[in-house]
Design an enzyme around this catalytic site. Structure first.
Site, PDB file in Angstrom:
ATOM      1  N   CYS A  24       0.820  -1.202   0.000  1.00  0.00           N
ATOM      2  CA  CYS A  24       0.000   0.000   0.000  1.00  0.00           C
ATOM      3  C   CYS A  24       0.855   1.254   0.000  1.00  0.00           C
ATOM      4  O   CYS A  24       2.077   1.208   0.052  1.00  0.00           O
ATOM      5  CB  CYS A  24      -0.902   0.004   1.240  1.00  0.00           C
ATOM      6  SG  CYS A  24      -1.897  -1.494   1.422  1.00  0.00           S
TER       7      CYS A  24
ATOM      8  N   ARG B 233      -4.765   1.253  -1.130  1.00  0.00           N
ATOM      9  CA  ARG B 233      -4.662  -0.181  -0.886  1.00  0.00           C
ATOM     10  C   ARG B 233      -4.414  -1.011  -2.139  1.00  0.00           C
ATOM     11  O   ARG B 233      -5.080  -0.823  -3.158  1.00  0.00           O
ATOM     12  CB  ARG B 233      -5.936  -0.698  -0.210  1.00  0.00           C
ATOM     13  CG  ARG B 233      -5.793  -2.160   0.229  1.00  0.00           C
ATOM     14  CD  ARG B 233      -7.034  -2.702   0.891  1.00  0.00           C
ATOM     15  NE  ARG B 233      -6.784  -4.039   1.412  1.00  0.00           N
ATOM     16  CZ  ARG B 233      -7.695  -4.973   1.548  1.00  0.00           C
ATOM     17  NH1 ARG B 233      -8.948  -4.727   1.220  1.00  0.00           N
ATOM     18  NH2 ARG B 233      -7.376  -6.165   2.032  1.00  0.00           N
TER      19      ARG B 233
ATOM     20  N   ILE C 225      -4.055  -7.831  -1.037  1.00  0.00           N
ATOM     21  CA  ILE C 225      -3.266  -9.056  -1.110  1.00  0.00           C
ATOM     22  C   ILE C 225      -3.871 -10.150  -0.232  1.00  0.00           C
ATOM     23  O   ILE C 225      -4.061 -11.275  -0.664  1.00  0.00           O
ATOM     24  CB  ILE C 225      -1.805  -8.807  -0.663  1.00  0.00           C
ATOM     25  CG1 ILE C 225      -1.165  -7.697  -1.517  1.00  0.00           C
ATOM     26  CG2 ILE C 225      -0.991 -10.095  -0.716  1.00  0.00           C
ATOM     27  CD1 ILE C 225      -0.974  -8.054  -2.964  1.00  0.00           C
TER      28      ILE C 225
ATOM     29  N   ASN D 266       1.333  -0.032   5.611  1.00  0.00           N
ATOM     30  CA  ASN D 266       1.901  -0.487   4.343  1.00  0.00           C
ATOM     31  C   ASN D 266       2.803  -1.675   4.633  1.00  0.00           C
ATOM     32  O   ASN D 266       3.756  -1.553   5.411  1.00  0.00           O
ATOM     33  CB  ASN D 266       2.718   0.650   3.701  1.00  0.00           C
ATOM     34  CG  ASN D 266       3.558   0.179   2.525  1.00  0.00           C
ATOM     35  OD1 ASN D 266       3.184  -0.752   1.823  1.00  0.00           O
ATOM     36  ND2 ASN D 266       4.686   0.819   2.318  1.00  0.00           N
ATOM     37  N   GLY D 267       2.528  -2.837   4.026  1.00  0.00           N
ATOM     38  CA  GLY D 267       3.405  -3.985   4.218  1.00  0.00           C
ATOM     39  C   GLY D 267       2.653  -5.284   4.397  1.00  0.00           C
ATOM     40  O   GLY D 267       1.456  -5.390   4.091  1.00  0.00           O
ATOM     41  N   GLU D 268       3.368  -6.265   4.900  1.00  0.00           N
ATOM     42  CA  GLU D 268       2.798  -7.577   5.197  1.00  0.00           C
ATOM     43  C   GLU D 268       3.415  -8.094   6.486  1.00  0.00           C
ATOM     44  O   GLU D 268       4.632  -7.993   6.691  1.00  0.00           O
ATOM     45  CB  GLU D 268       3.091  -8.585   4.074  1.00  0.00           C
ATOM     46  CG  GLU D 268       2.528  -8.224   2.720  1.00  0.00           C
ATOM     47  CD  GLU D 268       1.016  -8.354   2.633  1.00  0.00           C
ATOM     48  OE1 GLU D 268       0.402  -8.917   3.563  1.00  0.00           O
ATOM     49  OE2 GLU D 268       0.448  -7.882   1.626  1.00  0.00           O
TER      50      GLU D 268
ATOM     51  N   ILE E 218      14.655 -11.027 -16.862  1.00  0.00           N
ATOM     52  CA  ILE E 218      14.944 -10.008 -17.865  1.00  0.00           C
ATOM     53  C   ILE E 218      16.364 -10.233 -18.377  1.00  0.00           C
ATOM     54  O   ILE E 218      17.293 -10.466 -17.605  1.00  0.00           O
ATOM     55  CB  ILE E 218      14.827  -8.596 -17.251  1.00  0.00           C
ATOM     56  CG1 ILE E 218      13.349  -8.244 -17.054  1.00  0.00           C
ATOM     57  CG2 ILE E 218      15.510  -7.560 -18.118  1.00  0.00           C
ATOM     58  CD1 ILE E 218      12.583  -8.013 -18.337  1.00  0.00           C
TER      59      ILE E 218
ATOM     60  N   SER F  95      11.603 -12.333  -4.261  1.00  0.00           N
ATOM     61  CA  SER F  95      12.915 -12.032  -4.828  1.00  0.00           C
ATOM     62  C   SER F  95      14.009 -12.687  -3.989  1.00  0.00           C
ATOM     63  O   SER F  95      13.757 -13.181  -2.890  1.00  0.00           O
ATOM     64  CB  SER F  95      13.147 -10.516  -4.880  1.00  0.00           C
ATOM     65  OG  SER F  95      13.560 -10.030  -3.615  1.00  0.00           O
ATOM     66  N   GLY F  96      15.241 -12.642  -4.498  1.00  0.00           N
ATOM     67  CA  GLY F  96      16.388 -13.194  -3.777  1.00  0.00           C
ATOM     68  C   GLY F  96      17.220 -12.139  -3.087  1.00  0.00           C
ATOM     69  O   GLY F  96      18.334 -12.427  -2.641  1.00  0.00           O
TER      70      GLY F  96
END
Length: 631
Positions: free
Chosen positions: A2, A50, A53, A75-77, A291, A363-364
């Site tokens: 968010c 928002r 998710i 904002n976040g998880e 990519i 991601s890594g």
């Protein structure tokens, strides 16, 4: 994921105009296209955009606690929210929604500011306590999620997920900070202790800030730090098993989503490890994307395709070419502040590619910082051992003199490029590592500055905050010190900023499982010999992953997300390289020696030297100033 914004009056309690908060959140619509909300009360206003998710149908924000006492914009998880929910339910808390936002509210109501230590996730949030009339701001341990704030001329505090949120407020000043220019020219980004605009601050990673209506703006309070001071005991095989357990937990905890989920896959050790655990935990083929580049030496898509075949992923790839740099203004607009990491372009492109099929991508990022994967960290560890053996006068006088006269041979084989090593050894460990991290050392920067900028800066050098950080690092070795610097300085300022802005620009949520704080704390306690053997970094991580990945993935030379910007600035972008010395925008600032910049551009185009990093820095600075209107 968010976007958040808000206003808070310090020293007085005045009404907050909801339309001002709404304007601040409207410019963050890319971070949250699925919903919007504003809440105001005397002296405070909270806004939210928002991206749905978890609990897609519920959990609108700003959200009130069940008691109506607290209001949050978040904002976040929070990846452990279900465990926290069970703990809070056992204490009698009743929940109305299925998401993590209400769990944060309940945790704050139970434990106050200490609740942040219980949260496992990425977050930036603001909670207003209507009874105590306080606003509590918090940012996650590593700074995955951003939070800017500023004190305005009317005494109010404005905060937002991005600088553009603050700029939407009519009282926001747009005056450049010369020290931020020096920081940017040193590092290629404006680090978290500074902002390109005077007066603007970033809440540091692992910190909170408590605002009160009747008190002046206080200093942030640290609630977490990473320590390398202690070492795990036990056999390597047991530590390897424990590492695998942490990796599996970190990845699977970040696979919780009510919307489509996938992963970025470069074909390197880190992203391939994440995909391996995702494939193990998923019943469906994991959606992956990568990519590539139109310059063969920088293209890694073949390795990504190899990993995709091993794990049977649903893989998509796309190529970035120089003619796509018509997006320079778009990139500058994403970051607001100047940002010269040229890998931002392919990172944005891979986020666009991912967003075509998923809303969340793993991601890594973070493994190099946590497990000693950067060559500079390994070099620093070896250099610190040499510094201990060579007397200070010899290092500073003899090696320093040799370093100053030794030619800068970028064209030569790596073992013959001794100038940087000599200058590094001549200084302290902090000075040496700053040289390894920087785009340009002090002598290289100041040669390009105008006399006016040099006078404005006085004795300030961008390296000093890094020196101070490294000097107080909780560590036992040079390797520890280098990793601490990367986790605390480089990671939030460069890597996480890049991923946050490029992913949010496409309304994609990026998650970094290798930055699970439990995993990083475990990695920080590994004996040095299990992190680095010889010149091989991430040793235990690679050994643990041999059961999943082939040696040509695990042990090939590290490439990273390299962008062939040097070739592009000699070819299709040569006009932009020449044009930067004539830029009216940069000329108005009076910061640089334009004649010198013009000569540097011609030397680069003629392949007499590689000045691509400096030229790219100046191009991005020029475009950022134009977008911000601060020159």
């Amino acid at each position: 994921m968010c976007g958040i914004a808000g206003l808070f009056h310090c020293g007085t309690i005045k009404p907050v105009d909801p339309s001002r908060v709404e304007r601040m959140t409207d410019v963050l619509a890319h971070r949250g296209p699925d919903g919007a909300g504003v809440w105001t009360a005397p002296g405070v206003g909270l806004g939210h955009r928002r991206l749905s998710i978890i609990d897609v149908a519920g959990s609108p924000q700003p959200m009130h606690s069940a008691s109506e006492r607290l209001v949050i914009t978040f904002n976040g998880e929070i990846y452990n929210f279900r465990d926290l929910r069970k703990e809070l339910e056992a204490r009698g808390v009743k929940f109305r929604t299925e998401g993590d936002t209400e769990v944060i509210l309940a945790a704050y109501e139970q434990w106050g500011a200490e609740c942040v230590s219980r949260l496992n996730g990425m977050f930036a949030f603001a909670i207003y306590d209507q009874k105590r009339r306080e606003l509590f701001l918090a940012r996650d341990r590593f700074g995955v999620k951003p939070l800017f704030y500023v004190q305005l001329s009317d005494g109010s505090i404005a905060f937002a997920s991005e600088l553009k949120g603050l700029l939407a407020h009519p009282l926001m000043r747009r005056e450049a900070d010369p020290r931020a220019v020096e920081d940017y020219m040193a590092w290629g980004y404006v680090p978290d202790h500074r902002s390109i605009l005077k007066g603007v601050q970033k809440l540091p990673a692992g910190h909170t800030l408590l605002l009160k209506h009747d008190s002046p703006l206080p200093q942030p309070q640290q609630y977490w730090d990473i320590s390398f001071a202690d070492r795990h005991k036990g056999k390597a095989k047991d530590l390897e098993a424990e590492l695998l357990h942490h990796l599996q937990q970190a990845v699977t905890s970040r696979m919780v989503s009510d919307v489509p989920l996938g992963a970025f896959l470069s074909g390197g050790v880190d992203s391939s490890s994440v995909v391996a655990f995702m494939a193990e935990a998923s019943r469906q083929p994991v959606k992956t994307c990568s990519i590539g580049f139109d310059v063969t030496s920088a293209d890694e898509t073949g390795y990504a395709q190899q990993v995709a075949r091993i794990f049977g992923t649903d893989h998509n790839a796309r190529t970035v070419s120089a003619d796509q740099f018509d997006a320079i203004d778009t990139i500058a607009g994403m970051f607001d502040e100047p940002f010269a990491d040229a890998s931002a372009l392919p990172t944005w492109r891979v986020c666009q590619l991912a967003r075509e099929t998923v809303t969340v991508a793993l991601s890594g990022d973070g493994a190099d910082e946590a497990f000693a994967g950067y060559r500079r960290q390994v070099f620093h560890a070896h250099e610190e051992r040499l510094r201990a053996l060579i007397p200070d006068p010899v290092r500073r006088n003899v090696l320093g003199s040799l370093g100053r006269i030794y030619p800068k041979a970028d064209w030569a084989p790596r073992p013959l490029r001794a100038k940087t090593t000599l200058l590094s050894l001549a200084g302290s460990g902090e000075e040496g590592y700053a040289r390894a991290l920087s785009f340009l050392p002090p002598e290289g920067r100041f040669a390009n500055y105008s006399s006016d900028l040099a006078a404005d800066l006085g004795s300030y050098r961008a390296e000093q905050p890094l020196y101070d950080l490294m000097a107080k690092a909780p560590m036992r070795s040079g390797l520890d010190q280098a990793q601490y610097a990367d986790l605390k300085f480089w990671l939030p300022g460069d890597i996480l900023t890049k991923v946050d802005r490029t992913s949010m620009a496409t309304s994609l949520e990026a998650r970094e499982p290798l930055l699970d704080h439990r995993l990083v704390e475990f990695a920080a306690g590994l004996p040095e010999g299990l992190r680095v053997k010889g010149r091989q970094g991430k040793w235990l991580l690679k050994k643990a992953m041999t059961r999943y990945l082939p040696d040509d993935i695990l042990y090939r030379p590290k490439q990273g997300f390299v962008t062939p910007i040097a070739d592009w600035l000699r070819g299709p972008l040569a006009g932009k390289a020449r044009g930067i010395a004539k830029s009216a925008m940069l000329a108005r600032t009076g910061w640089f020696d334009n004649a010198r910049i013009a000569a540097i551009a011609e030397d680069h185009i003629a392949a007499r030297a590689d000045h691509s990093r400096l030229l790219w820095q100046l191009i991005m600075l020029d475009r950022s100033l134009a977008r911000l209107g601060i020159a």
